[in-house]
Design a protein around this motif. Structure first.
Motif, PDB file in Angstrom:
ATOM      1  N   ASN A  36       0.812  -1.219   0.000  1.00  0.00           N
ATOM      2  CA  ASN A  36       0.000   0.000   0.000  1.00  0.00           C
ATOM      3  C   ASN A  36       0.849   1.273   0.000  1.00  0.00           C
ATOM      4  O   ASN A  36       0.305   2.380   0.016  1.00  0.00           O
ATOM      5  N   GLY A  37       2.166   1.087   0.025  1.00  0.00           N
ATOM      6  CA  GLY A  37       3.052   2.248   0.027  1.00  0.00           C
ATOM      7  C   GLY A  37       3.331   2.804   1.408  1.00  0.00           C
ATOM      8  O   GLY A  37       3.959   3.859   1.536  1.00  0.00           O
ATOM      9  N   ASP A  38       2.890   2.097   2.456  1.00  0.00           N
ATOM     10  CA  ASP A  38       3.113   2.558   3.826  1.00  0.00           C
ATOM     11  C   ASP A  38       4.415   1.976   4.368  1.00  0.00           C
ATOM     12  O   ASP A  38       4.772   0.829   4.073  1.00  0.00           O
ATOM     13  N   PHE A  39       5.118   2.762   5.179  1.00  0.00           N
ATOM     14  CA  PHE A  39       6.327   2.277   5.830  1.00  0.00           C
ATOM     15  C   PHE A  39       5.931   1.420   7.025  1.00  0.00           C
ATOM     16  O   PHE A  39       5.190   1.861   7.899  1.00  0.00           O
ATOM     17  N   VAL A  40       6.440   0.202   7.055  1.00  0.00           N
ATOM     18  CA  VAL A  40       6.105  -0.743   8.116  1.00  0.00           C
ATOM     19  C   VAL A  40       7.386  -1.441   8.565  1.00  0.00           C
ATOM     20  O   VAL A  40       8.454  -1.218   8.026  1.00  0.00           O
ATOM     21  N   GLY A  41       7.253  -2.313   9.567  1.00  0.00           N
ATOM     22  CA  GLY A  41       8.381  -3.064  10.072  1.00  0.00           C
ATOM     23  C   GLY A  41       8.504  -2.908  11.575  1.00  0.00           C
ATOM     24  O   GLY A  41       7.804  -2.106  12.202  1.00  0.00           O
ATOM     25  N   ILE A  42       9.391  -3.670  12.172  1.00  0.00           N
ATOM     26  CA  ILE A  42       9.564  -3.636  13.625  1.00  0.00           C
ATOM     27  C   ILE A  42       9.907  -2.230  14.099  1.00  0.00           C
ATOM     28  O   ILE A  42       9.298  -1.699  15.032  1.00  0.00           O
ATOM     29  N   ASP A  43      10.907  -1.615  13.468  1.00  0.00           N
ATOM     30  CA  ASP A  43      11.336  -0.282  13.893  1.00  0.00           C
ATOM     31  C   ASP A  43      10.247   0.761  13.712  1.00  0.00           C
ATOM     32  O   ASP A  43      10.028   1.613  14.578  1.00  0.00           O
ATOM     33  N   ILE A  44       9.568   0.709  12.566  1.00  0.00           N
ATOM     34  CA  ILE A  44       8.534   1.712  12.268  1.00  0.00           C
ATOM     35  C   ILE A  44       7.372   1.581  13.239  1.00  0.00           C
ATOM     36  O   ILE A  44       6.907   2.572  13.831  1.00  0.00           O
ATOM     37  N   ASP A  45       6.870   0.340  13.406  1.00  0.00           N
ATOM     38  CA  ASP A  45       5.750   0.113  14.319  1.00  0.00           C
ATOM     39  C   ASP A  45       6.132   0.460  15.756  1.00  0.00           C
ATOM     40  O   ASP A  45       5.325   1.020  16.516  1.00  0.00           O
ATOM     41  N   LEU A  46       7.362   0.118  16.136  1.00  0.00           N
ATOM     42  CA  LEU A  46       7.826   0.412  17.491  1.00  0.00           C
ATOM     43  C   LEU A  46       7.908   1.923  17.713  1.00  0.00           C
ATOM     44  O   LEU A  46       7.452   2.433  18.752  1.00  0.00           O
ATOM     45  N   MET A  47       8.452   2.649  16.745  1.00  0.00           N
ATOM     46  CA  MET A  47       8.585   4.101  16.884  1.00  0.00           C
ATOM     47  C   MET A  47       7.209   4.754  16.996  1.00  0.00           C
ATOM     48  O   MET A  47       7.000   5.659  17.816  1.00  0.00           O
ATOM     49  N   LYS A  48       6.261   4.322  16.170  1.00  0.00           N
ATOM     50  CA  LYS A  48       4.915   4.894  16.209  1.00  0.00           C
ATOM     51  C   LYS A  48       4.200   4.555  17.521  1.00  0.00           C
ATOM     52  O   LYS A  48       3.475   5.391  18.080  1.00  0.00           O
ATOM     53  N   ALA A  49       4.404   3.328  18.002  1.00  0.00           N
ATOM     54  CA  ALA A  49       3.757   2.920  19.252  1.00  0.00           C
ATOM     55  C   ALA A  49       4.319   3.713  20.434  1.00  0.00           C
ATOM     56  O   ALA A  49       3.579   4.119  21.335  1.00  0.00           O
ATOM     57  N   ILE A  50       5.619   3.954  20.443  1.00  0.00           N
ATOM     58  CA  ILE A  50       6.234   4.743  21.514  1.00  0.00           C
ATOM     59  C   ILE A  50       5.752   6.188  21.454  1.00  0.00           C
ATOM     60  O   ILE A  50       5.463   6.811  22.489  1.00  0.00           O
ATOM     61  N   ALA A  51       5.648   6.731  20.225  1.00  0.00           N
ATOM     62  CA  ALA A  51       5.159   8.102  20.063  1.00  0.00           C
ATOM     63  C   ALA A  51       3.739   8.238  20.603  1.00  0.00           C
ATOM     64  O   ALA A  51       3.396   9.211  21.293  1.00  0.00           O
ATOM     65  N   LYS A  52       2.903   7.241  20.321  1.00  0.00           N
ATOM     66  CA  LYS A  52       1.528   7.255  20.819  1.00  0.00           C
ATOM     67  C   LYS A  52       1.501   7.149  22.343  1.00  0.00           C
ATOM     68  O   LYS A  52       0.735   7.852  23.020  1.00  0.00           O
ATOM     69  N   ASP A  53       2.354   6.295  22.885  1.00  0.00           N
ATOM     70  CA  ASP A  53       2.400   6.088  24.328  1.00  0.00           C
ATOM     71  C   ASP A  53       2.876   7.347  25.056  1.00  0.00           C
ATOM     72  O   ASP A  53       2.383   7.664  26.140  1.00  0.00           O
ATOM     73  N   GLN A  54       3.808   8.091  24.436  1.00  0.00           N
ATOM     74  CA  GLN A  54       4.409   9.248  25.089  1.00  0.00           C
ATOM     75  C   GLN A  54       3.794  10.581  24.659  1.00  0.00           C
ATOM     76  O   GLN A  54       4.204  11.641  25.147  1.00  0.00           O
ATOM     77  N   GLY A  55       2.858  10.537  23.722  1.00  0.00           N
ATOM     78  CA  GLY A  55       2.136  11.747  23.359  1.00  0.00           C
ATOM     79  C   GLY A  55       2.876  12.700  22.443  1.00  0.00           C
ATOM     80  O   GLY A  55       2.755  13.916  22.581  1.00  0.00           O
ATOM     81  N   PHE A  56       3.657  12.179  21.500  1.00  0.00           N
ATOM     82  CA  PHE A  56       4.264  13.045  20.491  1.00  0.00           C
ATOM     83  C   PHE A  56       4.032  12.446  19.102  1.00  0.00           C
ATOM     84  O   PHE A  56       3.575  11.313  18.974  1.00  0.00           O
ATOM     85  N   GLU A  57       4.328  13.217  18.064  1.00  0.00           N
ATOM     86  CA  GLU A  57       4.133  12.770  16.687  1.00  0.00           C
ATOM     87  C   GLU A  57       5.487  12.525  16.034  1.00  0.00           C
ATOM     88  O   GLU A  57       6.500  13.118  16.418  1.00  0.00           O
ATOM     89  N   VAL A  58       5.489  11.638  15.031  1.00  0.00           N
ATOM     90  CA  VAL A  58       6.717  11.387  14.285  1.00  0.00           C
ATOM     91  C   VAL A  58       6.448  11.496  12.793  1.00  0.00           C
ATOM     92  O   VAL A  58       5.366  11.140  12.308  1.00  0.00           O
ATOM     93  N   THR A  59       7.435  12.010  12.077  1.00  0.00           N
ATOM     94  CA  THR A  59       7.439  12.010  10.614  1.00  0.00           C
ATOM     95  C   THR A  59       8.611  11.151  10.181  1.00  0.00           C
ATOM     96  O   THR A  59       9.758  11.420  10.538  1.00  0.00           O
ATOM     97  N   ILE A  60       8.312  10.080   9.439  1.00  0.00           N
ATOM     98  CA  ILE A  60       9.347   9.125   9.025  1.00  0.00           C
ATOM     99  C   ILE A  60       9.937   9.562   7.688  1.00  0.00           C
ATOM    100  O   ILE A  60       9.214   9.829   6.729  1.00  0.00           O
ATOM    101  N   LYS A  61      11.277   9.642   7.636  1.00  0.00           N
ATOM    102  CA  LYS A  61      11.985   9.957   6.401  1.00  0.00           C
ATOM    103  C   LYS A  61      12.783   8.743   5.950  1.00  0.00           C
ATOM    104  O   LYS A  61      13.665   8.266   6.675  1.00  0.00           O
ATOM    105  N   SER A  62      12.482   8.234   4.763  1.00  0.00           N
ATOM    106  CA  SER A  62      13.218   7.106   4.206  1.00  0.00           C
ATOM    107  C   SER A  62      14.452   7.636   3.488  1.00  0.00           C
ATOM    108  O   SER A  62      14.351   8.313   2.462  1.00  0.00           O
ATOM    109  N   LEU A  63      15.632   7.319   4.024  1.00  0.00           N
ATOM    110  CA  LEU A  63      16.864   7.904   3.486  1.00  0.00           C
ATOM    111  C   LEU A  63      17.917   6.876   3.097  1.00  0.00           C
ATOM    112  O   LEU A  63      18.767   7.166   2.252  1.00  0.00           O
ATOM    113  N   GLY A  64      17.882   5.687   3.658  1.00  0.00           N
ATOM    114  CA  GLY A  64      19.014   4.785   3.536  1.00  0.00           C
ATOM    115  C   GLY A  64      19.879   4.937   4.780  1.00  0.00           C
ATOM    116  O   GLY A  64      19.885   5.991   5.420  1.00  0.00           O
TER     117      GLY A  64
END
Length: 479
Positions: A54-82
């Motif tokens: 679907n073109g969405d960034f997924v994976g252990i790191d991505i899901d973990l980062m988003k879950a932590i952001a939700k738990d701690q009350g901040f937002e994240v913008t993911i940049k795919s860079l290499g």
């Protein structure tokens, strides 16, 4: 003097435009109800970071980062860079943190501050599934193995290469390791065991013949002494996710060892085509915008190169020599990583790409305009001036109309070159056609099919644009 003032005015206006456009970009650091942090990653490192169908960034790191952001009350913008680009972006301040399967090492601790470990890794060796001659490290003697820059696998391979007598080839993407082994360039590759196992499960044609070696741990990184609040929130969120079981669910979601049914080549094409078409759209957009500014730059410096003023000619010559002599890959890396780091500001990927493409193409357009003007017989300008026609009018009414006919084929060629050069921007994570293909390859491991489709798409678009430009050239020539 009037021409010099106009040129100076154009240059000031161009500089103001780039500054103004940059100021319009919404800053990820701006205060809001929830603070937003920009996180760099490498989305060619499945199962930790990759792009789904679907073109969405997924994976252990991505899901973990988003879950932590939700738990701690901040937002994240993911940049795919290499991986390498993400670390450079962190050092230059273009991202606030990096989560990319990054091993915590003493060397890296000199530059970055790490979170508590969130995954214990370890390298292992992979070979082609039909290879029955490589059974241990001893069988690597006199041969070449592939590794990815900055990984546990690369560190381990370097530590044993002298003992077992093999050489190392280094790559930037995990999928390139598999491709190199498939192509016969290397007989084996070393990779972090979850990444290697995931690829095997996806049917990438590899297998393992050695046990997992002891390795380090992965951590989330920020610049040393910077973003300590973010680091603390990551550690708190990680502890909470481990306590409530969410962390284990994320791990289990991506580390299921049940092999997936490999997709047919047609399924790879059809499922990936929306991403390819979107990537092509962005490629055309960046090409058009860059050529627009390149033409303005070329017009300014091209006029300076044919000026009677030695100072202006000297400035134009230096401009052309610099931006035609620096490789585009180095130029965009300098613009995106080095300049923000040196002057303490952040820059958007798309802006850095347009600036680099515009400057590079602008240098060539300058020479196209200079050559076109100088191809017209000097006697025509002299005749016009002797009749009392002002220099600017003679240039606009007599010289340029003829010069444009000479320039058109070169402009067409530059358009094609710039369109292809957009693929280089994938090194800083710009999402265009080439980057879209890399993300699909990371998910499917079907390099041949994906890159064949990309090549055909580039060929079709360039052929269409060339045909349109040829018709325009004929009309101009008849005009």
């Amino acid at each position: 003097m009037r021409i010099q003032k106009k040129i100076t005015g154009f240059m000031v206006l161009l500089l103001f435009f780039f500054s103004f456009v940059g100021s319009l970009v919404p800053s990820a650091h701006a205060s809001d109800a929830k603070k937003t942090y920009v996180i760099g990653t490498d989305t060619t490192f499945a199962p930790f970071e990759f792009q789904d169908v679907n073109g969405d960034f997924v994976g252990i790191d991505i899901d973990l980062m988003k879950a932590i952001a939700k738990d701690q009350g901040f937002e994240v913008t993911i940049k795919s860079l290499g991986f390498n680009a993400a670390l450079q972006a962190l050092q230059s301040g273009n991202v606030d943190g990096v989560i990319a399967g990054m091993s915590i090492t003493d060397e890296r601790k000199q530059t970055f501050d790490f979170s508590d470990p969130y995954f214990d890794a370890g390298p292992t060796m992979g070979i082609k599934a039909d290879n029955n001659t490589i059974k241990s490290y001893e069988d690597l003697r006199g041969k070449r193995v592939a590794v990815k820059t900055g990984t546990e696998g690369a560190t381990f391979a370097a530590s044993i290469k002298d003992k077992y007598g093999f050489t190392i080839a280094t790559f930037d993407d995990s999928t390139q390791l598999v491709d190199d082994v498939k192509a016969g360039g290397s007989v084996a590759y070393f990779e972090d065991y979850p990444v290697l196992a995931y690829g095997v499960a996806q049917g990438n044609g590899m297998k393992t013949v050695t046990d997992k070696e002891a390795g380090g741990s992965y951590g989330f990184a920020v610049n040393k002494g910077k973003n300590q609040e973010l680091l603390q929130m990551f550690n708190k969120g990680l502890a909470n996710l481990k306590a409530n079981g969410e962390y284990q669910k994320i791990r289990d979601k991506y580390l299921d060892e049940t092999a997936s049914a490999p997709k047919t080549k047609w399924e790879v094409i059809t499922s990936s085509m929306p991403a390819f078409l979107k990537g092509m759209g962005w490629t055309l957009y960046y090409t058009i915008v860059s050529l627009f500014f390149a033409f303005i730059i070329g017009l300014i410096f091209g006029s300076m190169k044919v000026s009677h003023n030695k100072f202006l000619r000297g400035i134009a010559t230096v401009f052309v020599d610099i931006f035609r002599g620096i490789p585009l890959l180095l130029l965009v890396s300098f613009v995106y990583f080095a300049i923000p780091q040196a002057f303490g500001f952040t820059m958007q990927v798309w802006l850095a790409s347009i600036i680099a493409l515009s400057l590079n193409a602008g240098a060539y357009v300058t020479e196209i305009i200079r050559g076109g003007i100088q191809s017209i017989d000097k006697g025509q300008m002299e005749a016009a001036r002797s009749l009392g026609v002002p220099y600017g009018t003679a240039m606009r009414k007599i010289i340029l109309p003829q010069a444009i006919k000479v320039m058109v084929p070169s402009f067409i060629n530059q358009m094609v070159i710039t369109l292809k050069d957009t693929s280089i921007m994938s090194v800083i994570g710009l999402v265009e056609l080439m980057q879209s293909g890399k993300l699909v390859v990371a998910r499917t491991y079907d390099t041949f099919t994906v890159y064949l489709v990309l090549a055909i798409m580039y060929l079709i678009v360039i052929t269409i644009l060339t045909k349109i430009a040829d018709r325009l050239e004929r009309r101009v020539s008849r005009g």
